[in-house]
Design a protein around this motif. Structure first.
Motif, PDB file in Angstrom:
ATOM      1  N   VAL A  63      55.286  19.517 -43.034  1.00 58.46           N
ATOM      2  CA  VAL A  63      54.749  20.850 -42.716  1.00 58.46           C
ATOM      3  C   VAL A  63      53.245  20.837 -42.449  1.00 58.46           C
ATOM      4  N   PHE A  64      52.656  19.675 -42.183  1.00 58.58           N
ATOM      5  CA  PHE A  64      51.224  19.609 -41.901  1.00 58.58           C
ATOM      6  C   PHE A  64      50.766  20.593 -40.819  1.00 58.58           C
ATOM      7  N   PRO A  65      51.542  20.819 -39.761  1.00 58.53           N
ATOM      8  CA  PRO A  65      51.056  21.739 -38.731  1.00 58.53           C
ATOM      9  C   PRO A  65      50.777  23.151 -39.250  1.00 58.53           C
ATOM     10  N   LEU A  66      51.473  23.585 -40.297  1.00 56.27           N
ATOM     11  CA  LEU A  66      51.173  24.898 -40.874  1.00 56.27           C
ATOM     12  C   LEU A  66      49.786  24.900 -41.503  1.00 56.27           C
ATOM     13  N   TYR A  67      49.423  23.795 -42.145  1.00 63.57           N
ATOM     14  CA  TYR A  67      48.090  23.709 -42.745  1.00 63.57           C
ATOM     15  C   TYR A  67      47.015  23.704 -41.663  1.00 63.57           C
ATOM     16  N   ASP A  68      47.248  22.945 -40.615  1.00 66.00           N
ATOM     17  CA  ASP A  68      46.293  22.917 -39.507  1.00 66.00           C
ATOM     18  C   ASP A  68      46.131  24.307 -38.921  1.00 66.00           C
ATOM     19  N   ALA A  69      47.225  25.038 -38.806  1.00 62.53           N
ATOM     20  CA  ALA A  69      47.149  26.391 -38.265  1.00 62.53           C
ATOM     21  C   ALA A  69      46.299  27.283 -39.157  1.00 62.53           C
ATOM     22  N   ALA A  70      46.454  27.166 -40.476  1.00 66.30           N
ATOM     23  CA  ALA A  70      45.669  27.996 -41.385  1.00 66.30           C
ATOM     24  C   ALA A  70      44.189  27.641 -41.327  1.00 66.30           C
ATOM     25  N   VAL A  71      43.904  26.330 -41.258  1.00 61.14           N
ATOM     26  CA  VAL A  71      42.501  25.894 -41.178  1.00 61.14           C
ATOM     27  C   VAL A  71      41.845  26.416 -39.903  1.00 61.14           C
ATOM     28  N   GLN A  72      42.599  26.419 -38.811  1.00 63.62           N
ATOM     29  CA  GLN A  72      42.048  26.840 -37.526  1.00 63.62           C
ATOM     30  C   GLN A  72      42.120  28.351 -37.312  1.00 63.62           C
ATOM     31  N   SER A  73      42.825  29.061 -38.182  1.00 70.77           N
ATOM     32  CA  SER A  73      43.080  30.487 -37.970  1.00 70.77           C
ATOM     33  C   SER A  73      41.803  31.314 -38.052  1.00 70.77           C
ATOM     34  N   GLU A  74      41.614  32.189 -37.091  1.00 72.47           N
ATOM     35  CA  GLU A  74      40.489  33.123 -37.124  1.00 72.47           C
ATOM     36  C   GLU A  74      40.710  34.216 -38.164  1.00 72.47           C
ATOM     37  N   SER A  75      41.941  34.394 -38.598  1.00 75.98           N
ATOM     38  CA  SER A  75      42.247  35.429 -39.581  1.00 75.98           C
ATOM     39  C   SER A  75      41.911  35.007 -41.003  1.00 75.98           C
ATOM     40  N   GLY A  76      41.650  33.734 -41.217  1.00 74.84           N
ATOM     41  CA  GLY A  76      41.227  33.269 -42.535  1.00 74.84           C
ATOM     42  C   GLY A  76      42.343  33.184 -43.561  1.00 74.84           C
ATOM     43  N   THR A  77      43.547  32.911 -43.131  1.00 78.17           N
ATOM     44  CA  THR A  77      44.640  32.757 -44.088  1.00 78.17           C
ATOM     45  C   THR A  77      44.309  31.683 -45.117  1.00 78.17           C
ATOM     46  N   ARG A  78      44.502  32.036 -46.377  1.00 76.59           N
ATOM     47  CA  ARG A  78      44.144  31.140 -47.464  1.00 76.59           C
ATOM     48  C   ARG A  78      45.306  30.215 -47.804  1.00 76.59           C
ATOM     49  N   ILE A  79      45.010  28.946 -48.020  1.00 83.62           N
ATOM     50  CA  ILE A  79      46.003  27.989 -48.500  1.00 83.62           C
ATOM     51  C   ILE A  79      45.833  27.841 -50.010  1.00 83.62           C
ATOM     52  N   VAL A  80      46.905  28.084 -50.755  1.00 88.22           N
ATOM     53  CA  VAL A  80      46.913  27.830 -52.189  1.00 88.22           C
ATOM     54  C   VAL A  80      47.934  26.731 -52.442  1.00 88.22           C
ATOM     55  N   ASP A  81      47.439  25.547 -52.763  1.00 93.74           N
ATOM     56  CA  ASP A  81      48.321  24.413 -53.015  1.00 93.74           C
ATOM     57  C   ASP A  81      48.530  24.261 -54.509  1.00 93.74           C
ATOM     58  N   VAL A  82      49.768  24.008 -54.897  1.00 93.75           N
ATOM     59  CA  VAL A  82      50.190  24.045 -56.289  1.00 93.75           C
ATOM     60  C   VAL A  82      50.715  22.679 -56.716  1.00 93.75           C
ATOM     61  N   ARG A  83      51.182  22.585 -57.961  1.00 96.70           N
ATOM     62  CA  ARG A  83      51.670  21.328 -58.506  1.00 96.70           C
ATOM     63  C   ARG A  83      53.197  21.227 -58.534  1.00 96.70           C
ATOM     64  N   HIS A  84      53.879  22.318 -58.239  1.00 95.78           N
ATOM     65  CA  HIS A  84      55.339  22.315 -58.185  1.00 95.78           C
ATOM     66  C   HIS A  84      55.764  23.425 -57.223  1.00 95.78           C
ATOM     67  N   GLU A  85      56.717  23.108 -56.368  1.00 91.48           N
ATOM     68  CA  GLU A  85      57.106  24.085 -55.345  1.00 91.48           C
ATOM     69  C   GLU A  85      57.627  25.393 -55.919  1.00 91.48           C
ATOM     70  N   GLN A  86      58.185  25.360 -57.126  1.00 89.88           N
ATOM     71  CA  GLN A  86      58.633  26.623 -57.708  1.00 89.88           C
ATOM     72  C   GLN A  86      57.446  27.573 -57.864  1.00 89.88           C
ATOM     73  N   THR A  87      56.289  27.032 -58.202  1.00 91.91           N
ATOM     74  CA  THR A  87      55.114  27.881 -58.352  1.00 91.91           C
ATOM     75  C   THR A  87      54.701  28.488 -57.021  1.00 91.91           C
ATOM     76  N   ALA A  88      54.856  27.721 -55.946  1.00 88.89           N
ATOM     77  CA  ALA A  88      54.528  28.259 -54.622  1.00 88.89           C
ATOM     78  C   ALA A  88      55.389  29.470 -54.296  1.00 88.89           C
TER      79      ALA A  88
END
Length: 581
Positions: A63-88
């Motif tokens: 899913v790296f392209p989703l992260y790239d999209a957020a980094v490049q987004s003009e809307s400033g979508t925040r990435i919150v990375d967690v330690r277990h997918e259930q938390t996400a």
């Protein structure tokens, strides 16, 4: 201001209002999206157009392209990375509950996706709009044994409104748009989309008109009149307000309905806080009498499940069974296991206002004063009885004492999150939120482990409010490692563990049934605060009642994730009259 920041700001300032956040609500007039680049950018652009401002995830190459999209987004979508997918997923679900815009979790393929199943199931049972977007093994390698090759949608089909694969890069935008529109339509719920890895990285050009809000039919006037007519004949009516009242943005209509009819109210789930603590009509502490003696129970925005005795009301002191009326946001939500005296469906503000109009016209002189006073007197008596428990000096500590001290420190807009069994049951009894949209618990699915994700979401959605996570020691063991997420992202939260060294919700019933208990003991001396300190937060252990208040004040003042580990009496069981199953 970025989209993410503006969403957070609006969520913080308007969560008590009926106004809904939404780019989505303006899409009927919005121009089509012109999309280019890799499919990850397509997916995120559509999600942002539906109001998504935070991407919850645990890193994975699928899913790296989703992260790239957020980094490049003009809307400033925040990435919150967690330690277990259930938390996400739990973080995304809580985001949706708090902001009433959809949450979004991005899960890498295979175990990353399946780790999110419980969170999606919780969203399903709670009626929460959520997109789980999964990676998928490459289409060009499908069937050859690629890493983490699993056909995910059939796994999610029973617990989502829509589960599908976007087969090509060009399909991604339309599939995500359809999924989010489905998630937001009544009755709300989670959706799942996965994208083959090779297609998510691929480029495409497309134009998409984002789907606007579903226009729900006007409530049926005949149904509204029928509901009002039933209420008009009631001598001892009770209204139950549930989570969908909040999620549907109907809190002001619910308050008008209560104030103008004068009918006593019981709240559950995210309906808690719709009437503030101390309101003359709020009779949660007289629940047994209210449900046992009522002749009409009007249930609004919640299923008639185990939390409401499966809809069996009345019969107390020889009274006849109560007539049951159900108001829901969509016909599919109306109960089928209880014979209803009347019902109505639609936008819950319109439904409540419509019933109120008919009721007011028909019953201007109806007076439920004696019934209301009886219940209010019982509430007052219960609050007086509570005083002894809330101030108990018992050693070991009675869990109620924790809430006696906590109540004195809570602001009206504090967000309270319950993640546990017995310890959180005491909270449900003694803590009454000051405002709507401020109480999060496992809901009808009863899933533990959601707490840290919900706490992180609350800190982002309500940056100026207190955020308190109430942990049973069993639940703490399911997600405490994700305090690391709170620390890395600078999200201060007050955590309180009711540490009785047991799975209390199981230990005491098993003793009752068999005379012994097994698989129910934990280590009471576990230093959960030590775990938090090791992860970069702070905390302390409390062993005496007089230590609780100073420890809580230090936690609120700390500005970091802070855990107060309270050693509670393992022999104290929350009193229950039913198994609830």
């Amino acid at each position: 201001m970025s989209t993410a920041a503006s969403l957070t700001s609006r969520a913080s300032s308007r969560y008590g209002d009926r106004v809904s956040i939404s780019h989505y609500n303006n899409h009927a007039e919005a121009p089509p999206l012109t999309l280019s680049g890799h499919a990850g950018r397509h997916a995120l652009a559509v999600a942002e157009a539906h109001g998504v401002g935070t991407l919850w995830t645990l890193s994975g190459a699928h899913v790296f392209p989703l992260y790239d999209a957020a980094v490049q987004s003009e809307s400033g979508t925040r990435i919150v990375d967690v330690r277990h997918e259930q938390t996400a997923v739990f973080g995304a679900e809580a985001t949706a509950k708090l902001t009433r815009d959809p949450g979004m979790a991005v899960l890498t393929a295979g175990p990353g996706v399946t780790n999110g199943v419980s969170g999606v199931a919780q969203a399903h049972f709670s009626g929460v709009p959520l997109l789980a977007l999964g990676g998928r093994a490459p289409a060009t390698r499908w069937g050859t044994g690629a890493l983490q090759e699993l056909d995910h949608p059939p796994v999610f089909a029973p617990i989502t409104k829509y589960a599908s694969t976007a087969a090509t890069a060009g399909d991604v935008a339309g599939t995500v748009d359809h999924a989010l529109a489905t998630a937001r339509s009544a009755h709300r719920g989670p959706v799942f989309v996965d994208v083959p890895m090779d297609e998510l990285y691929s480029h495409a050009d497309t134009e998409l008109a984002v789907t606007g809000p579903q226009q729900r039919p006007e409530p049926d006037p005949a149904e509204l009149s029928s509901v009002a007519g039933i209420l008009a004949t009631a001598q001892r009516p009770v209204v139950v307000l549930g989570s969908d009242v909040w999620l549907d943005g109907a809190e002001q209509a619910a308050r008008r309905f209560a104030d103008e009819t004068g009918i006593p109210v019981i709240t559950n789930g995210m309906g808690r806080g719709l009437l503030p603590s101390g309101h003359r009509l709020l009779v949660n502490r007289a629940r047994s009498t209210a449900f046992g003696r009522a002749d009409v129970v009007l249930v609004v925005g919640t299923p008639l499940d185990f939390r409401l005795g499966f809809g069996t009301f009345g019969g107390g002191d020889g009274a006849a069974p109560a007539r049951v009326v159900h108001l829901a946001d969509s016909p599919a939500q109306l109960t089928t296991h209880v014979e209803l005296a009347a019902h109505a469906t639609g936008d819950l503000s319109a439904v409540l206002d419509g019933v109120l109009d008919s009721y007011t016209e028909a019953t201007r002189h109806v007076d439920h004063g004696d019934w209301t006073r009886r219940l209010h007197d019982q509430v007052s008596a219960a609050l007086e009885r509570d005083r002894a428990l809330l101030t108990a000096d018992a050693d070991p500590i009675h869990p109620a004492r924790v809430y006696g001290e906590l109540n004195a420190l809570l602001d009206d807009d504090a967000v309270i999150i319950g993640d546990g069994g017995d310890f959180v049951s005491w909270a449900g009894k003694f803590i009454e939120p000051g405002r709507p949209g401020c109480w999060l618990d496992p809901g009808p699915y009863g899933c533990l482990g959601a707490g840290v994700g919900a706490a992180a979401a609350a800190r982002l959605a309500r940056p100026d409010s207190q955020v308190v996570l109430l942990y049973g020691d069993g639940a703490a063991g399911m997600s405490l490692m994700d305090v690391d997420t709170l620390v890395r992202h600078g999200l201060p939260v007050v955590m309180i563990v009711g540490n009785n060294g047991a799975w209390g919700l199981e230990k005491h019933p098993m003793r009752f049934l068999y005379g012994y208990d097994v698989a129910a003991d934990l280590r009471a001396q576990t230093g959960y605060d030590d775990v938090v300190r090791a992860l970069g937060g702070a905390g302390e252990t409390v062993t005496a009642p007089g230590q609780i208040a100073p420890a809580l004040r230090r936690a609120f003042d700390s500005g970091v994730p802070y855990l107060v580990n309270v050693q509670c009496d393992p022999e104290i069981a929350y009193p229950r009259s039913t198994t609830g199953i």
